[in-house]
Design a protein around this motif. Structure first.
Motif, PDB file in Angstrom:
ATOM      1  N   LEU A  71       0.989  14.425   0.110  1.00  0.00           N
ATOM      2  CA  LEU A  71       1.954  14.156  -0.965  1.00  0.00           C
ATOM      3  C   LEU A  71       3.257  13.610  -0.405  1.00  0.00           C
ATOM      4  O   LEU A  71       3.885  12.739  -1.009  1.00  0.00           O
ATOM      5  CB  LEU A  71       2.226  15.437  -1.765  1.00  0.00           C
TER       6      LEU A  71
ATOM      7  N   ILE B 103      -1.376   4.049   0.524  1.00  0.00           N
ATOM      8  CA  ILE B 103      -1.507   4.960  -0.618  1.00  0.00           C
ATOM      9  C   ILE B 103      -2.877   5.640  -0.602  1.00  0.00           C
ATOM     10  O   ILE B 103      -2.985   6.857  -0.782  1.00  0.00           O
ATOM     11  CB  ILE B 103      -1.296   4.199  -1.949  1.00  0.00           C
TER      12      ILE B 103
ATOM     13  N   LEU C  27       1.212   5.328  -8.453  1.00  0.00           N
ATOM     14  CA  LEU C  27       1.469   4.279  -7.457  1.00  0.00           C
ATOM     15  C   LEU C  27       0.383   3.200  -7.500  1.00  0.00           C
ATOM     16  O   LEU C  27       0.676   2.008  -7.339  1.00  0.00           O
ATOM     17  CB  LEU C  27       1.530   4.904  -6.060  1.00  0.00           C
TER      18      LEU C  27
ATOM     19  N   ARG D 142       3.823  11.650   2.052  1.00  0.00           N
ATOM     20  CA  ARG D 142       3.733  10.208   2.291  1.00  0.00           C
ATOM     21  C   ARG D 142       3.726   9.436   0.975  1.00  0.00           C
ATOM     22  O   ARG D 142       4.352   8.379   0.861  1.00  0.00           O
ATOM     23  CB  ARG D 142       2.464   9.889   3.098  1.00  0.00           C
ATOM     24  N   LEU D 143       3.030   9.954  -0.031  1.00  0.00           N
ATOM     25  CA  LEU D 143       3.016   9.307  -1.348  1.00  0.00           C
ATOM     26  C   LEU D 143       4.424   9.236  -1.930  1.00  0.00           C
ATOM     27  O   LEU D 143       4.828   8.214  -2.493  1.00  0.00           O
ATOM     28  CB  LEU D 143       2.088  10.060  -2.299  1.00  0.00           C
TER      29      LEU D 143
ATOM     30  N   ALA E 253      -3.067   8.169   2.293  1.00  0.00           N
ATOM     31  CA  ALA E 253      -2.283   9.366   1.989  1.00  0.00           C
ATOM     32  C   ALA E 253      -2.998  10.241   0.961  1.00  0.00           C
ATOM     33  O   ALA E 253      -3.024  11.471   1.075  1.00  0.00           O
ATOM     34  CB  ALA E 253      -0.899   8.973   1.484  1.00  0.00           C
ATOM     35  N   TYR E 254      -3.610   9.607  -0.018  1.00  0.00           N
ATOM     36  CA  TYR E 254      -4.319  10.356  -1.065  1.00  0.00           C
ATOM     37  C   TYR E 254      -5.543  11.069  -0.486  1.00  0.00           C
ATOM     38  O   TYR E 254      -5.798  12.239  -0.787  1.00  0.00           O
ATOM     39  CB  TYR E 254      -4.736   9.409  -2.187  1.00  0.00           C
TER      40      TYR E 254
ATOM     41  N   GLU F  10       6.751   6.037  -2.797  1.00  0.00           N
ATOM     42  CA  GLU F  10       7.351   5.907  -4.131  1.00  0.00           C
ATOM     43  C   GLU F  10       8.856   5.714  -4.037  1.00  0.00           C
ATOM     44  O   GLU F  10       9.433   4.855  -4.716  1.00  0.00           O
ATOM     45  CB  GLU F  10       7.039   7.157  -4.958  1.00  0.00           C
TER      46      GLU F  10
ATOM     47  N   THR G 231       0.394  11.410  -8.795  1.00  0.00           N
ATOM     48  CA  THR G 231       1.289  10.530  -8.020  1.00  0.00           C
ATOM     49  C   THR G 231       0.525   9.332  -7.485  1.00  0.00           C
ATOM     50  O   THR G 231       1.024   8.198  -7.502  1.00  0.00           O
ATOM     51  CB  THR G 231       1.908  11.318  -6.842  1.00  0.00           C
ATOM     52  N   PHE G 232      -0.698   9.570  -7.028  1.00  0.00           N
ATOM     53  CA  PHE G 232      -1.538   8.481  -6.527  1.00  0.00           C
ATOM     54  C   PHE G 232      -1.822   7.459  -7.630  1.00  0.00           C
ATOM     55  O   PHE G 232      -1.687   6.241  -7.426  1.00  0.00           O
ATOM     56  CB  PHE G 232      -2.853   9.045  -5.988  1.00  0.00           C
TER      57      PHE G 232
END
Length: 348
Positions: A211, A202, A177, A213-214, A205-206, A218, A173-174
């Protein structure tokens, strides 16, 4: 008799049972997903607010209590100095010396003054009073409590709740983004600035394994992926993705709960919790703390004056051994509390 109208079977669209089950499953997972996101957001906010309240309470406590601590420290040193002077300048019989030493010892046991384990005057006291062992037990207990806290904190920080597969999903996901919002891909200055700010969120959050927040980023910055509701493969893929995300989100929620629990169990956190309970009863906890400290300072002042009076021979030995009248009830109450605590420890 009215004529029956028939509808050609070709015009009736029947959803296959597999698709129907997938639709139900997808709806359930979507609801669970949104619920987890909301719970994580609330718990994250609760943790943040509690930490801020701890800092605020701690700052206020230090500002209001520091003068009192300084005064207590000054009085404490003065009382110890008075006793040292009494022991070195006055002559007593062996039994009287032991009695005076017992008074000195009791003041330390009850916490009226600090412990002086290196004092030569304590070397002749009963073996039942062993300062070094007392300090060792206290230090051991404190060390064990700190170890339990930091061990729990380490399990949180190390990501023991997040398995390798979950970390992989967070990274995917990171990367997705980062590919979209990398500042170098912006075509103008404004977009580049915008992407730079988003990338900060981003990255944060990573690094925190957040997750939720990611996914929030998104969802807010990218349109939802369109799937074919009549395509079994699309529905299956979407369900599988949500299941994996929900599993990670649930672990993240449990992690936040543990962080909050550990934070509340710290000494500072306990003070904040106690102040909240007091506030519900209409009690100003900070004012009560300051008032209690002032009362303790007054007691120590009286002890200082009493010991000083004995040093200057304004008080007889018997009067000194009996102790100040105004403090006898306080002393008896303290000793009762100590005995009660000792009994409770033995009954465990």
């Amino acid at each position: 008799m009215p004529r029956k109208t028939t509808v050609p079977s070709q015009s009736i669209k029947v959803t296959p049972l597999a698709l129907s089950q997938l639709h139900i499953r997808l709806e359930f997972l979507e609801k669970e997903h949104q619920s987890l996101l909301k719970q994580i957001k609330r718990k994250r906010t609760e943790l943040k607010n509690f930490v801020e309240q701890m800092r605020s309470f701690g700052t206020e406590f230090l500002n209001k209590a520091t003068p009192g601590f300084r005064k207590m420290a000054e009085l404490d040193q003065e009382i110890h100095a008075l006793f040292e002077e009494i022991f070195t300048t006055r002559k007593f019989s062996k039994q009287t010396l032991k009695n005076i030493q017992a008074v000195y010892r009791n003041l330390q046991i009850t916490g009226a003054i600090s412990l002086k384990p290196n004092s030569q005057q304590l070397d002749t006291l009963d073996e039942s009073f062993d300062n070094e062992d007392s300090q060792s037990d206290f230090s051991k207990e404190t060390s064990e409590q700190q170890h339990q806290y930091w061990q729990g904190q380490q399990s949180v920080d190390s990501g023991s709740f997040v398995r390798t597969d979950d970390q992989r999903k967070i990274r995917q996901t990171f990367l997705k983004l980062a590919e979209i919002f990398h500042p170098d891909k912006a075509r103008d200055t404004e977009t580049q600035k915008f992407h730079t700010e988003i990338m900060k969120e981003i990255n944060k959050a990573y690094q925190e394994g957040d997750l939720a927040r990611l996914l929030e980023i998104e969802r807010s910055q990218q349109p939802l992926e369109i799937i074919d509701n009549n395509n079994e493969d699309d529905l299956t893929c979407r369900c599988r993705t949500l299941e994996q995300h929900n599993q990670i989100l649930l672990a993240q929620y449990e992690k936040l709960k543990q962080e909050l629990r550990l934070t509340k169990n710290t000494p500072e956190g306990t003070m904040v919790c106690d102040s909240r309970k007091a506030a519900k009863k209409g009690i100003d906890a900070m004012a009560a703390i300051v008032e209690t400290m002032e009362s303790q300072i007054n007691v120590v002042f009286e002890i200082r004056d009493f010991v000083k009076g004995f040093k200057e021979k304004k008080i007889t030995i018997q009067e000194f051994l009996d102790g100040p009248v105004s403090l006898r009830s306080t002393y008896e109450s303290i000793m009762e509390d100590i005995l009660e605590q000792m009994l409770s420890e033995l009954m465990r």
